[in-house]
Design a protein around this motif. Structure first.
Motif, short mmCIF file in Angstrom:
data_model
loop_
_atom_site.label_atom_id
_atom_site.label_comp_id
_atom_site.label_asym_id
_atom_site.label_seq_id
_atom_site.Cartn_x
_atom_site.Cartn_y
_atom_site.Cartn_z
N ALA A 427 0.83 -1.18 -0.02
CA ALA A 427 0.05 -0.10 -0.02
C ALA A 427 0.65 1.31 -0.05
O ALA A 427 0.52 2.13 -0.81
CB ALA A 427 -0.78 -0.04 1.17
N ILE A 428 1.82 1.18 0.99
CA ILE A 428 2.60 2.26 0.88
C ILE A 428 3.70 2.64 -0.34
O ILE A 428 3.91 3.71 -0.88
CB ILE A 428 3.53 2.54 2.32
N ILE A 429 4.76 1.65 -0.58
CA ILE A 429 5.51 1.76 -1.51
C ILE A 429 4.56 1.92 -2.98
O ILE A 429 5.13 2.64 -3.83
CB ILE A 429 6.41 0.43 -1.56
N GLY A 430 3.75 0.98 -3.03
CA GLY A 430 2.71 1.37 -4.26
C GLY A 430 2.16 2.76 -4.45
O GLY A 430 2.11 3.16 -5.32
N GLY A 431 1.69 2.95 -3.23
CA GLY A 431 1.26 4.38 -3.30
C GLY A 431 2.01 5.39 -3.66
O GLY A 431 1.75 6.56 -3.92
N GLY A 436 -2.14 4.07 -10.25
CA GLY A 436 -3.04 3.49 -10.62
C GLY A 436 -3.67 2.53 -9.37
O GLY A 436 -4.50 1.91 -9.36
N GLY A 437 -2.89 2.75 -8.11
CA GLY A 437 -3.41 1.87 -6.92
C GLY A 437 -4.99 2.62 -6.36
O GLY A 437 -5.04 3.71 -6.33
N THR A 438 -5.84 1.49 -6.08
CA THR A 438 -6.97 2.07 -5.48
C THR A 438 -7.31 1.77 -4.29
O THR A 438 -6.76 0.87 -3.62
CB THR A 438 -8.30 1.57 -6.41
N ARG A 439 -8.21 2.40 -3.66
CA ARG A 439 -8.83 2.27 -2.18
C ARG A 439 -8.95 0.77 -1.95
O ARG A 439 -8.82 -0.01 -1.10
CB ARG A 439 -9.75 3.03 -1.66
N GLY A 510 -0.62 -9.70 -4.91
CA GLY A 510 -1.79 -10.06 -6.20
C GLY A 510 -3.22 -9.29 -5.98
O GLY A 510 -3.40 -8.72 -7.11
N ALA A 511 -3.60 -9.25 -4.87
CA ALA A 511 -5.07 -8.73 -4.71
C ALA A 511 -4.95 -7.03 -4.80
O ALA A 511 -5.99 -6.73 -5.58
CB ALA A 511 -5.62 -9.14 -3.14
N PHE A 512 -3.83 -6.31 -4.36
CA PHE A 512 -3.72 -5.16 -4.64
C PHE A 512 -3.70 -4.84 -6.06
O PHE A 512 -4.38 -3.68 -6.48
CB PHE A 512 -2.69 -4.58 -3.67
N VAL A 513 -2.92 -5.43 -6.62
CA VAL A 513 -2.81 -5.15 -8.14
C VAL A 513 -3.80 -5.43 -9.00
O VAL A 513 -4.27 -4.65 -9.97
CB VAL A 513 -1.31 -5.85 -8.76
N ALA A 514 -4.31 -6.75 -8.66
CA ALA A 514 -5.47 -7.01 -9.52
C ALA A 514 -6.80 -6.22 -9.38
O ALA A 514 -7.39 -5.86 -10.50
CB ALA A 514 -6.02 -8.70 -9.28
N VAL A 515 -7.42 -6.14 -8.32
CA VAL A 515 -8.37 -5.27 -7.85
C VAL A 515 -8.09 -3.76 -8.47
O VAL A 515 -9.05 -3.23 -8.86
CB VAL A 515 -8.64 -5.12 -6.47
N SER A 516 -6.99 -3.12 -8.19
CA SER A 516 -6.68 -1.87 -8.59
C SER A 516 -6.72 -1.82 -10.16
O SER A 516 -7.49 -0.81 -10.69
CB SER A 516 -5.29 -1.40 -8.13
N LEU A 517 -6.29 -2.78 -10.93
CA LEU A 517 -6.56 -2.79 -12.58
C LEU A 517 -7.92 -2.94 -12.82
O LEU A 517 -8.46 -2.45 -13.86
CB LEU A 517 -5.43 -3.86 -13.07
N LEU A 518 -8.69 -3.78 -12.23
CA LEU A 518 -9.98 -4.08 -12.55
C LEU A 518 -10.96 -3.00 -12.17
O LEU A 518 -11.80 -2.85 -12.68
CB LEU A 518 -10.45 -5.57 -11.95
N GLY A 519 -10.65 -2.40 -11.19
CA GLY A 519 -11.60 -1.38 -10.68
C GLY A 519 -11.33 0.12 -11.27
O GLY A 519 -10.37 0.16 -12.10
N PHE A 532 0.80 12.58 -4.53
CA PHE A 532 1.76 11.53 -3.53
C PHE A 532 2.77 11.05 -4.61
O PHE A 532 4.08 10.98 -4.18
CB PHE A 532 1.04 10.28 -3.02
N VAL A 533 2.49 10.70 -5.66
CA VAL A 533 3.61 10.29 -6.58
C VAL A 533 4.39 11.22 -7.26
O VAL A 533 5.53 10.85 -7.40
CB VAL A 533 2.76 9.27 -7.82
N ASP A 534 3.86 12.43 -7.54
CA ASP A 534 4.63 13.38 -7.83
C ASP A 534 5.01 14.35 -6.91
O ASP A 534 5.27 15.59 -6.82
CB ASP A 534 3.93 14.22 -9.05
N ALA A 535 5.30 13.71 -5.56
CA ALA A 535 5.66 14.56 -4.66
C ALA A 535 6.92 15.29 -4.51
O ALA A 535 7.29 16.51 -4.06
CB ALA A 535 5.81 13.67 -3.21
N LEU A 536 7.93 14.91 -5.27
CA LEU A 536 9.18 15.36 -5.59
C LEU A 536 9.07 16.33 -6.38
O LEU A 536 10.21 17.40 -6.75
CB LEU A 536 10.45 14.48 -5.53
N ALA A 537 8.18 16.50 -7.18
CA ALA A 537 8.12 17.54 -8.23
C ALA A 537 7.34 18.61 -7.73
O ALA A 537 7.21 18.85 -6.85
CB ALA A 537 7.26 16.95 -9.54
N ASP A 538 7.06 19.55 -8.66
CA ASP A 538 6.07 20.93 -8.16
C ASP A 538 5.13 20.31 -7.66
O ASP A 538 4.01 19.68 -8.41
CB ASP A 538 6.13 21.82 -9.44
#
Length: 841
Positions: A427-431, A436-439, A510-519, A532-538
């Protein structure tokens, strides 16, 4: 032999010193003379990772697996080597959004989900409480060993101490009091616990000194050095000390576990993220903390060898650190080793309970109160809930220790707790790196991975204590052999930790990636993912509230939740009795302040209750599109900068070199140095050099690395030095050495304005000297660019529109600042910018 009163007295004196250090640290912070603003303190506080399980247990693990204990130290070294990539990103995000706990971070990343924050908190408590029990066990057992010295107390009697005579109970209660005093003095969890941090750094020094002293005394006091000690151990048949153990596969998993543990254990998050005062301290931690790990582990094998030679394999290897110097009659050293173990245990317990209490309060207690529309003094109740949580967690750890008894379960609980917090990694490293990671993906993955952890690791430990039937392990539930917890689906040949980690992470990821891709992500989740992903950019401008809420109502919410002081500070200069609607910026500011006290999810709930915000409409969707456009523009700027550097810049540089070479060749062949050919070559070289200078300046504008890495003041210094060298103008910069408290977006806008002011001065005023000053005045950042050239009449430039003044003013106003120009045709010019600091928002 050591008298009991000596041991108790020494322990009391040590804990009193700890109180004094923490009190001194808090007093210094209160007077504005903080001593935690040093990278050394930060690196030492991260060493809270080395608990009594590490302090005593590493030797025990070395006896059974040889150098198999090393991954516990190698994993943190690997993670901290990546600290500038991972930890810095987490700190930057947490500071920007006032995130105060690991649960709050996960919640904020995935749509500020209250449900997700609560689940992370429950998993953390379940996973870490046995680890706290392990620390209490170490204190209790080592005290009993010293109390009965020189007699060797049987292992089975260590946990038969009467309740009221149990050292662990009093240590737990004493540490609960310490944690309440120095860990929950303020409601705003982003107000750092400086006294606690200094005490933890001191404890790191104590336990290091103790174990190194024991190692030196044993190696060169009882034996003739490392060569003599190891040769005797090998001759006695203890060759396992010098092997990797039975399973090399466990090396991989132990490295992975300890990598995640140095970051994701609640106590590590507390000292590494929440208590960080300057992200540059990460650079110190990247080498100092691994060096600390090396120093504290260097005598593990010598102590293990000495213990085996003196006690044989029948001795309790986990107590060799204490038992060897005690058996040798080194009383002072024995007492020092005991205090070092006490230090290792208390440091972990203090920080762990502070972190868990914040998580329980923000992610469980406050949301429950808000759902029940609690109308009382919420601020006092939140503080009370944190203090009660500290006592409850402490007593849960002690209860687990008493109920588990003297079993082999506690020996491995350190690694099992590591495996529990490792479930947060996807959840954290992926986030941090995947938009594409979803709740839903995190929720399903986290629950699935945790369920497998319980089944494959926690329940087998319960069976080892006798709480469950051994048939559960041997035959599987209902006699189904394929469901045996330690051999799931018939897999054999793996140790229990490797087996549990394999299955739990397989299900989790497996569940994190699969459910995120399908949802599908909703717009709010997408906005959080971008930030979050672009935290080091502007930084992206946060989505502002569109609902109507009166200023008075907003003030009342903050007053009831955080008290009078916090409310007055947040509404400084605002008429709090006004019934007119608050601006979206003010609502966002209040949400940010609340997030520091009750967590991002609870803050969102509280404002939703009074603002009644609707679902995202067309305007919000357009704002989301605007954010996406900004991201695309940023990426295009960086791409263009790379292309300019790789093609145009390199070509111009080559042309400069070739032109100079032709000029020298012409002179060498006797050509006329003042003739038309020589003049043409010289002019061409000059034009090429000027073009190269302009391209490099454009590169800096497109991708100002100094601005992103070192902050506004350092970028101004570097750019001013380049301009001064190119234009022959003296430019001085007077600014603080530290990074000003500004968001990256504000830094970028201010940098452009200052750059424009300097260029205007050089182009129109023809000065001999330009002075740039930056300073913090109260809660404002004030920057002034003054020159000694020819001035102008600001009123004659279309109300400030000439020379790019309109664009400069718009840039400053966009970040909530003011631009003031002081000039006249017969005098010099001063451009003054004032913007509110990020720390005051």
């Amino acid at each position: 032999m050591l008298q009991t009163w000596v041991v108790i007295g020494s322990s009391a004196v040590y804990l009193a010193i700890l109180f004094a250090i923490a009190y001194y640290g808090d007093r210094r912070a209160g007077t504005g003379r903080s001593i935690v603003g040093r990278g050394t303190i930060y690196a030492l506080s991260l060493a809270v990772y080395a608990t009594s399980w590490t302090y005593y247990g590493s030797v025990g693990r070395a006896v059974s697996t040889g150098v198999g204990f090393l991954p516990i130290y190698l994993g943190p070294t690997i993670m901290l080597t990546l600290g500038w990539l991972v930890l810095r990103r987490i700190i930057r995000i947490s500071r920007r959004h006032r995130i105060t706990s690991l649960a709050d971070f996960v919640s904020a990343r995935y749509g500020k989900s209250v449900q997700l924050g609560g689940i992370v908190t429950i998993i953390a408590v379940i996973g870490v409480v046995p680890y706290i029990a392990l620390q209490l066990k170490a204190v209790s057992n080592t005290f009993e060993i010293l109390r009965h010295a020189p007699s060797v107390i049987p292992h089975s009697e260590l946990d038969q101490v009467p309740l009221l005579q149990d050292t662990a109970l009093y240590v737990a209660l004493l540490l609960a009091g310490f944690t309440i005093v120095f860990g929950t003095r303020h409601l705003d969890a982003t107000e750092r616990h400086e006294g606690m941090v200094i005490a933890i750094a001191f404890e790191s020094v104590v336990k290091l000194v103790a174990i190194v002293a024991a190692g030196v005394a044993i190696t060169w006091g009882l034996y003739g050095g490392l060569g003599d000690l190891f040769s005797q151990a090998q001759a006695a048949g203890h060759q396992t000390l010098f092997t990797l153990g039975s399973s090399t596969g466990s090396w991989v998993w132990l490295n992975v576990l300890s990598m995640f543990a140095i970051l994701l254990l609640p106590r590590q998050w507390q000292v590494g993220v929440v208590e960080n005062v300057d992200e540059k301290h990460i650079k110190h931690a990247m080498w100092m903390t691994p060096l600390y790990m090396l120093a504290i582990s260097v005598f593990v094998l010598p102590i293990a060898a000495a213990g085996l030679l003196r006690f044989g394999t029948a001795g309790d290897a986990d107590t060799f650190v204490l038992a060897v110097p005690m058996a040798a009659g080194f009383e002072v050293l024995t007492l020092l080793v005991f205090v070092g173990g006490l230090s290792a245990a208390t440091g972990m317990i203090i920080v762990e309970t502070v972190a868990l209490s914040t998580m329980v309060s923000n992610s469980i207690v406050v949301p429950i109160l808000l759902r029940r529309t609690y109308r009382g003094d919420l601020a006092r109740l939140i503080l009370l809930s944190r203090r009660v949580s500290i006592v409850a967690v402490m007593l849960l750890g002690y209860a687990y220790f008493r109920l588990a008894g003297e079993s082999t379960a506690l020996v491995s609980m350190g690694l099992i707790s590591f495996a529990a917090v490792a479930q947060f990694a996807p959840a954290i490293i992926g986030g941090l790196f995947w938009k594409g990671g979803t709740r839903s993906g995190v929720l399903v993955g986290l629950l699935g991975g945790f369920a497998v952890w319980v089944y494959t690791l926690l329940l087998p430990n319960f069976a080892a204590t006798g709480w469950l039937s051994s048939d559960f392990l041997d035959q599987g539930p209902f006699g189904v052999a394929m469901l045996r917890p330690e051999h799931l689906l018939g897999i054999e040949g793996m140790d229990n930790i490797s087996h549990g980690m394999f299955w739990s992470m397989l299900v989790n990821i497996g569940a994190f990636v699969a459910v995120s891709l399908l949802g599908r992500q909703n717009p709010r989740d997408q906005a959080q993912a971008v930030m979050f992903v672009d935290a080091l950019a502007d930084p992206r401008k946060p989505r502002l509230w569109r609902s109507r809420v009166p200023i008075k109502t907003l003030h009342d919410v903050l007053l009831r939740s955080m008290g009078h002081r916090a409310a007055e500070k947040a509404f400084e200069g605002v008429n709090t009795s006004s019934t007119r609607d608050a601006s979206p910026e003010l609502v966002h500011q209040v949400e940010t302040v609340l997030a520091g006290a009750v967590g991002t999810a609870s803050a969102r709930m509280m404002l939703n209750a009074v603002a009644g915000e609707e679902q995202l409409g067309a305007e919000e969707v357009m704002e989301m599109l605007d954010e996406a456009t900004q991201v695309a523009a940023l990426e295009e700027r960086h791409r263009l900068a790379r292309d300019l550097h790789d093609s145009v810049s390199q070509s111009l540089f080559s042309m400069t070199l070739h032109t100079r070479a032709v000029e020298l060749a012409w002179k060498k062949q006797g050509g006329d140095p003042s003739g038309p050919v020589a003049r043409g070559i010289s002019e061409l070289r000059s034009l090429t050099q000027d073009a190269l200078t302009e391209v490099r300046a454009s590169l800096f504008q497109l991708r100002p690395d100094a601005l992103r890495e070192d902050g506004l003041t350092e970028a101004i210094r570097k750019q001013s030095a380049a301009i001064a060298s190119r234009e022959g103008v003296t430019i001085t910069v007077e600014a603080p050495d530290y990074r000003l408290p500004l968001e990256q977006h504000s830094e970028a806008e201010l940098f452009r304005v200052i750059q424009e002011a300097v260029h205007n001065a050089i182009k129109h005023a023809h000065p001999s000297r330009i002075e740039i000053t930056c300073e913090e005045i109260d809660d404002n950042i004030v920057i002034e660019v003054a020159d000694d050239g020819t001035g102008f009449d600001p009123s004659a430039t279309s109300s400030g529109g000439g020379m790019g003044l309109t664009g400069m003013r718009e840039r400053v106003e966009k970040i909530g600042g003011r631009l003031q120009i002081d000039s006249c045709p017969t005098g010099s010019t001063s451009v003054r910018l004032m913007v509110r600091s990020d720390a005051a928002r």
